[in-house]
Design an enzyme around this catalytic site. Sequence first.
Site, PDB file in Angstrom:
ATOM      1  N   HIS A  39     -13.045   2.760  -1.079  1.00  0.00           N
ATOM      2  CA  HIS A  39     -11.846   2.033  -0.643  1.00  0.00           C
ATOM      3  C   HIS A  39     -10.680   2.955  -0.299  1.00  0.00           C
ATOM      4  O   HIS A  39     -10.016   2.763   0.709  1.00  0.00           O
ATOM      5  CB  HIS A  39     -11.444   1.083  -1.770  1.00  0.00           C
ATOM      6  CG  HIS A  39     -10.270   0.209  -1.477  1.00  0.00           C
ATOM      7  ND1 HIS A  39     -10.252  -0.675  -0.422  1.00  0.00           N
ATOM      8  CD2 HIS A  39      -9.075   0.063  -2.113  1.00  0.00           C
ATOM      9  CE1 HIS A  39      -9.098  -1.331  -0.414  1.00  0.00           C
ATOM     10  NE2 HIS A  39      -8.348  -0.884  -1.417  1.00  0.00           N
ATOM     11  N   ARG A  66      -9.118  -0.181 -11.740  1.00  0.00           N
ATOM     12  CA  ARG A  66     -10.211  -0.372 -10.771  1.00  0.00           C
ATOM     13  C   ARG A  66     -11.485   0.393 -11.099  1.00  0.00           C
ATOM     14  O   ARG A  66     -12.581  -0.108 -10.900  1.00  0.00           O
ATOM     15  CB  ARG A  66      -9.751   0.093  -9.394  1.00  0.00           C
ATOM     16  CG  ARG A  66      -9.012  -0.960  -8.706  1.00  0.00           C
ATOM     17  CD  ARG A  66      -8.727  -0.581  -7.300  1.00  0.00           C
ATOM     18  NE  ARG A  66      -7.856  -1.644  -6.822  1.00  0.00           N
ATOM     19  CZ  ARG A  66      -7.178  -1.608  -5.710  1.00  0.00           C
ATOM     20  NH1 ARG A  66      -7.279  -0.559  -4.931  1.00  0.00           N
ATOM     21  NH2 ARG A  66      -6.421  -2.609  -5.359  1.00  0.00           N
ATOM     22  N   HIS A 105     -13.318   0.134  -4.554  1.00  0.00           N
ATOM     23  CA  HIS A 105     -12.781  -1.200  -4.847  1.00  0.00           C
ATOM     24  C   HIS A 105     -13.895  -1.986  -5.533  1.00  0.00           C
ATOM     25  O   HIS A 105     -15.034  -1.999  -5.048  1.00  0.00           O
ATOM     26  CB  HIS A 105     -12.340  -1.901  -3.561  1.00  0.00           C
ATOM     27  CG  HIS A 105     -11.431  -3.058  -3.814  1.00  0.00           C
ATOM     28  ND1 HIS A 105     -11.873  -4.234  -4.368  1.00  0.00           N
ATOM     29  CD2 HIS A 105     -10.100  -3.213  -3.631  1.00  0.00           C
ATOM     30  CE1 HIS A 105     -10.845  -5.065  -4.492  1.00  0.00           C
ATOM     31  NE2 HIS A 105      -9.759  -4.461  -4.058  1.00  0.00           N
ATOM     32  N   GLU A 159      -1.621  -7.695  -9.888  1.00  0.00           N
ATOM     33  CA  GLU A 159      -2.974  -7.174  -9.701  1.00  0.00           C
ATOM     34  C   GLU A 159      -3.320  -6.315 -10.903  1.00  0.00           C
ATOM     35  O   GLU A 159      -2.524  -6.187 -11.829  1.00  0.00           O
ATOM     36  CB  GLU A 159      -3.075  -6.387  -8.377  1.00  0.00           C
ATOM     37  CG  GLU A 159      -3.047  -7.307  -7.164  1.00  0.00           C
ATOM     38  CD  GLU A 159      -3.209  -6.578  -5.843  1.00  0.00           C
ATOM     39  OE1 GLU A 159      -3.988  -5.630  -5.772  1.00  0.00           O
ATOM     40  OE2 GLU A 159      -2.532  -6.970  -4.871  1.00  0.00           O
TER      41      GLU A 159
HETATM   42  C1  SIN Z   1      -6.650  -5.548  -2.537  1.00  0.00           C
HETATM   43  O1  SIN Z   1      -6.126  -6.476  -1.944  1.00  0.00           O
HETATM   44  O2  SIN Z   1      -7.408  -5.707  -3.482  1.00  0.00           O
HETATM   45  C2  SIN Z   1      -6.383  -4.152  -2.086  1.00  0.00           C
HETATM   46  C3  SIN Z   1      -5.049  -3.760  -2.525  1.00  0.00           C
HETATM   47  C4  SIN Z   1      -4.960  -2.282  -2.728  1.00  0.00           C
HETATM   48  O3  SIN Z   1      -5.916  -1.562  -2.456  1.00  0.00           O
HETATM   49  O4  SIN Z   1      -3.922  -1.847  -3.246  1.00  0.00           O
END
Ligand code: SIN
Length: 515
Positions: A347, A286, A239, A111
Site C-alpha cells: 500500500h 496496520r 494495507h 481509523e
Molecule cells: C484507507 O482508506 O484505508 C487508506 C488510508 C491511508 O492509507 O491512510
Amino acid sequence: MNKFDCLIIGSGVSGLTSAIKLAENNLSVAIVTRADDPNNTNTNWAQGGIIYSDDKELVSDIDKASSHTSNITAAKIIEANSKDILTEVLLEKAKTDFDKDNDGNLLFTKEAAHTHKRIIYKGDYTGKQIQVSLLNYLKNHKNVTILTSHTAIDLITAEHHGISLKQRYEDNAVLGAYLLDQKSGKVRKIISKKTVLATGGIGALYLHNSNTDGARGDGHAMAKRAGAFVSNMEFIQFHPTTFYAGSFQRRFLISEALRGEGGILYNSKNEAFMQKYHKDKELAPRDVVARAIASEMIALKNDCVYLDITNKDSEWIKERFPTIYSYCQKKNIDITKQRIPVVPAAHYTCGGVKTDSFGKTNLKNLYAVGEVANTGLHGANRLASTSLLEGIVFGHRASESILDTISEQDFYDESKIREWINGDTEVDLGLITQDIQTIKQTMWNYLGLTRSKARLNRAKAMFSELSDEVQKFYKNAALHDELIGLRNAVEVAHMVLNSSIRNKKSIGCFYLSDS
Ligand code: SIN
C-alpha cells in the site's frame, strides 16, 4: 518551452500543492506526468480521509504507530502547522468539499491507532475530491504548464556532464530533467532552476497492491542515480484490507474507515479473530492487522478473511461508503447484507528520498515531497490518514523554501548540457512485461509482509541476474515508457532488498520471521 523556474515531476497531492504558491508568485511551473490524464494518481484513489487536528496526542499516535521510530521533529511540524496549511490550501484556496453535518460543521472519523476522531473525509473518495479541487485551482494560473504523457528519464546534474564542481557550478546541482514525450518518441531536455520530485511510492512493484500502475519508483531511481540519499526502503506498508476477487485480480482498497466505523474481521470459522492479536482489535496498527489476517489465512488454508459492516444501517452504509458499495456490488457482494472477502496488499512506501523538513534533498535545487520522500515522519510504519497530509504539508513547505531562494538563481546555460542520445534498437515489449512480472512476483513472495534470510537470498539471486540483463539492453535501446519503468524497477527492487538485508531486526511493517 523547455525552460521553467520550477519543474515538478508528479501530479498527485504533493506535486500540486508544491505548485500553488509558486504559481501564485508568477513563477513558471511545469507539472509532468507520464499518465495521459493528470488525475491518474494514487491521490485520486485514496479513500479514507485526512487528519485535520492539532491535538496534543497526534505526535504520540504517529510515534506509537511507527513503533517509536518516527522523526519527532517532522511529527511536531505536522502537529503545529498542518491545520493551518490545510485550511489555507484545501478549504480556502481549492475549496475542497468535505462531509459536514446539518449545521455546516466538518464531520470527523477515526481509523486504526488514532486515540480519537480527527479525520475529515468526503464519503470514501476523499483523495479524488482533493485531487480534482487542487487541479482546478491550478488550471486558473496561466504560468502553470501540465505536460501529460511525458515520462521523466533522468535528472540532469552538473556532474553528469563532467563539469567539475569547482570549475563550473556548485555541489551536485540538479539542473532539470530529460523527459520522453511518449507521443513523438522524442526526448526533451527541460531546464529548471528548481526540481521537485513528487512521483509517489513503489507499491505497483508488488504483485498485489492498492496503487495505480504509476507507483513504480521512478523518482526513487532517478534520485539515486543523480546522487541523492534514499533510505528506509525496507519499510513497505501493507494495507490489511483489499477486496479479494481471486488470485489474479487487481486489489481494490477497502478503506480502514470501514473498521473505524465498526467493521469486524471474521475468519472462515466465523470467529472475530482480532482479539487474539491486539487489545485494539480491528483498530490495531496496520502491520499487526495485516499479519493477523495472513496468519489466519495460513492456519485455515484460506484465500481470504471477511470484513463485516452489516451491523450498520444499510442507507447509512451506502451514503458513507458509496465507492466501496458500488465496487462490491459489481462483484456480487452487497456490503449492507454480506461480508466482504479481504486480503492484505502492498500500500505505502514509508521510506524514500531523504529530505529535511522543507523537502530539500542532499542535492542542490532538488526537492522531494509526498510518498517519494522520506521526511522520517512515518519511521517504520505509517499512521492512517497521514499520507495526503504529509504531501500537503511538506509540498507547501517546499514551495516556501523555493520562493525564499529562487530569486538569487539564474538558469543554467542550456548549451552546456548535452542532448539525450536515444538508442535505435527496438526492444521486445513482451520481454519487458515478463521481466516486470518477475520483479512483482519476487517482491511479493520474498520481500513482502514476512521476510526471512532464505527469502532475501533468493530475491538477491533473481534481481542480480535481471539487473545484468536490463543494463545490457537498456544501453542501445530506443526508449519506451515501459523500458524506463523496468530499468527503474530493478534499481528500486535492489533498494528494498539491500535495506532489508541491512536491517536485522523486525520492527513496524518490516517483519523477519527468523531475526
Ligand atoms: C484507507 O482508506 O484505508 C487508506 C488510508 C491511508 O492509507 O491512510
